[in-house]
Scaffold this motif. Structure first.
Motif, PDB file in Angstrom:
ATOM      1  N   SER A 197      -4.118 -23.712  -9.186  1.00 56.36           N
ATOM      2  CA  SER A 197      -5.129 -22.956  -9.942  1.00 56.36           C
ATOM      3  C   SER A 197      -6.078 -23.972 -10.569  1.00 56.36           C
ATOM      4  O   SER A 197      -5.958 -25.172 -10.314  1.00 56.36           O
ATOM      5  N   ALA A 198      -6.983 -23.489 -11.411  1.00 53.97           N
ATOM      6  CA  ALA A 198      -7.908 -24.417 -12.074  1.00 53.97           C
ATOM      7  C   ALA A 198      -7.152 -25.373 -12.982  1.00 53.97           C
ATOM      8  O   ALA A 198      -7.605 -26.483 -13.249  1.00 53.97           O
ATOM      9  N   ARG A 199      -5.968 -24.964 -13.442  1.00 54.52           N
ATOM     10  CA  ARG A 199      -5.268 -25.767 -14.445  1.00 54.52           C
ATOM     11  C   ARG A 199      -3.991 -26.425 -13.947  1.00 54.52           C
ATOM     12  O   ARG A 199      -3.335 -27.153 -14.684  1.00 54.52           O
ATOM     13  N   ALA A 200      -3.591 -26.136 -12.707  1.00 56.61           N
ATOM     14  CA  ALA A 200      -2.354 -26.740 -12.187  1.00 56.61           C
ATOM     15  C   ALA A 200      -2.532 -27.030 -10.711  1.00 56.61           C
ATOM     16  O   ALA A 200      -3.301 -26.346 -10.019  1.00 56.61           O
ATOM     17  N   ARG A 310      -5.802 -35.470 -16.622  1.00 59.05           N
ATOM     18  CA  ARG A 310      -6.010 -35.053 -18.018  1.00 59.05           C
ATOM     19  C   ARG A 310      -7.016 -35.987 -18.718  1.00 59.05           C
ATOM     20  O   ARG A 310      -7.951 -35.551 -19.381  1.00 59.05           O
ATOM     21  N   ASN A 313     -10.457 -35.389 -17.341  1.00 53.23           N
ATOM     22  CA  ASN A 313     -11.047 -34.174 -17.902  1.00 53.23           C
ATOM     23  C   ASN A 313     -11.630 -34.433 -19.280  1.00 53.23           C
ATOM     24  O   ASN A 313     -12.705 -33.936 -19.618  1.00 53.23           O
ATOM     25  N   LYS A 319     -13.813 -29.100 -15.384  1.00 52.75           N
ATOM     26  CA  LYS A 319     -13.144 -27.871 -15.834  1.00 52.75           C
ATOM     27  C   LYS A 319     -12.049 -27.409 -14.875  1.00 52.75           C
ATOM     28  O   LYS A 319     -11.100 -26.759 -15.266  1.00 52.75           O
ATOM     29  N   ASP A 320     -12.223 -27.735 -13.589  1.00 50.67           N
ATOM     30  CA  ASP A 320     -11.315 -27.176 -12.594  1.00 50.67           C
ATOM     31  C   ASP A 320     -10.623 -28.309 -11.834  1.00 50.67           C
ATOM     32  O   ASP A 320     -11.267 -29.092 -11.140  1.00 50.67           O
ATOM     33  N   LEU A 321      -9.301 -28.372 -11.988  1.00 54.58           N
ATOM     34  CA  LEU A 321      -8.517 -29.449 -11.350  1.00 54.58           C
ATOM     35  C   LEU A 321      -8.723 -29.541  -9.845  1.00 54.58           C
ATOM     36  O   LEU A 321      -8.588 -30.609  -9.259  1.00 54.58           O
TER      37      LEU A 321
END
Ligand code: DAH
Length: 339
Positions: A197-200, A310, A313, A319-321
């Motif tokens: 996802s955007a965060r993982a 991290r 960022n 914003k998106d991994l």
């Protein structure tokens, strides 16, 4: 006289010139008022009357021949230099479009550079690991729930072959092979079974640091962290350590830095707290030292680990991994100036 004319003709036939000055020198030598050919015309007066006609023709011939030859030399030089006009040798070479360095590589190098200034050297280990180096040597008990903290990819059906879930595995590999003092920094890719996802993501990058020697204290850890944070995020950066838990460190902590976007006042990025979490750390658990063949009665150490995504960022507000692994050159080109 005829012989002389013929020899001269052969001589003129063989003339060469490398530049305009040489052509001019030849013209002067053969054709100018005091040149060889006009001198022959002067001698013409002395030619017996019965030969005048033949020699006159030959002399005129020679003069025309020499004039044509020398004009020819001049023209061929001029056409050569005209031909090279399109070839400007002083012009700078056409720019070669270079690729850009990946933002994660830029940040990884920056982190390594900061720790290098503190005497740390880079160590690396395999991405395909065994249970011992990723878990058991790092004080994860067989049935320890902490093993579930990190969703592991196992390879084959053998639970002993797995993709490393963190770069802490390099710690144990180095400690097994080296006696203190140890001061290493271990960058690398790690893998976890997470939905993308955007965060993982199912793979990402970490940097681990380990320092083992006599009398290494928590104060050393804290000072190292402060130095790192200020070098990385600027001299006004504040740090704060919160108690935490990791199987391989005791005591353990998580480090926050003052939000580098709002300077600690509180913004959407830091969810109004003024702080953002950046890494885990702690004093190496004596069990880990002993498991890796280092006498925990003699030596102590600290370790820390951080995600490169991290840090990136925080530095660049990505914003998106997923951007990091999609190879979209519109994104990657934005980092040209960061080189
Ligand atoms: N290995 C931890 C992780 O992947 C990060 C970490 C925490 C590394 C604390 C350390 C440490 O060396 O002391 O979440």
């Amino acid at each position: 006289m005829l012989d002389k004319i013929n020899t001269l003709k052969a001589e003129i036939d063989a003339l060469v010139a490398a530049d305009a000055a040489q052509v001019e020198a030849l013209r002067i030598k053969y054709l100018s008022k005091k040149g060889i050919i006009p001198a022959l015309f002067n001698d013409f007066r002395t030619v017996p009357a019965d030969q005048k006609r033949a020699i006159g023709v030959a002399l005129n011939d020679l003069k025309n021949y020499a004039t044509d030859k020398i004009n020819g030399l001049r023209e061929s030089l001029e056409s050569q230099s005209a031909g090279s006009e399109g070839l400007d040798l002083t012009r700078s070479a056409a720019a070669v479009r270079l690729g850009t360095r990946h933002p994660l590589s830029l940040v990884r190098e920056e982190i390594i550079d900061i720790f290098r200034r503190l005497g740390f050297t880079v160590a690396e280990g395999p991405e395909i690991e065994d249970d011992w180096h990723v878990f058991s040597s790092l004080n994860f008990a067989d049935d320890h729930p902490a093993r579930d903290m990190q969703d592991t990819f196992f390879i084959q059906r053998n639970p002993d072959v797995l993709l490393r879930t963190h770069t802490s595995s390099v710690q144990s590999r180095v400690m097994e092979n080296t006696q203190p003092p140890i001061r290493i920094i271990c960058p690398g890719r790690v893998f976890r079974n997470e939905a993308i996802s955007a965060r993982a993501h199912c793979f990402f990058h970490q940097v681990e640091a380990l320092y083992v020697d006599r009398n290494v204290s928590f104060a050393d850890l804290r000072q190292t962290l402060l130095y790192f944070a200020r070098e990385m995020f600027g001299p006004d950066t504040q740090i704060r350590l919160r108690p935490s838990y990791f199987p391989f460190t005791e005591p353990s902590a998580e480090m926050d830095i003052s939000c580098n976007l709002c300077g600690g006042k509180g913004c959407a990025f830091c969810k109004g707290t003024g702080w953002v979490e950046i890494l885990g750390c702690g004093m190496v658990d004596p069990n880990v030292l002993d498991a890796c063949g280092i006498d925990s009665k003699e030596y102590t150490g600290f370790a820390l680990g951080m995600g490169i995504e991290r840090i990136t960022n925080l530095k660049y507000q990505v914003k998106d991994l997923r951007m990091f692994s999609e190879n979209d050159t519109r994104f990657l080109d934005e980092f040209t100036a960061a080189h």
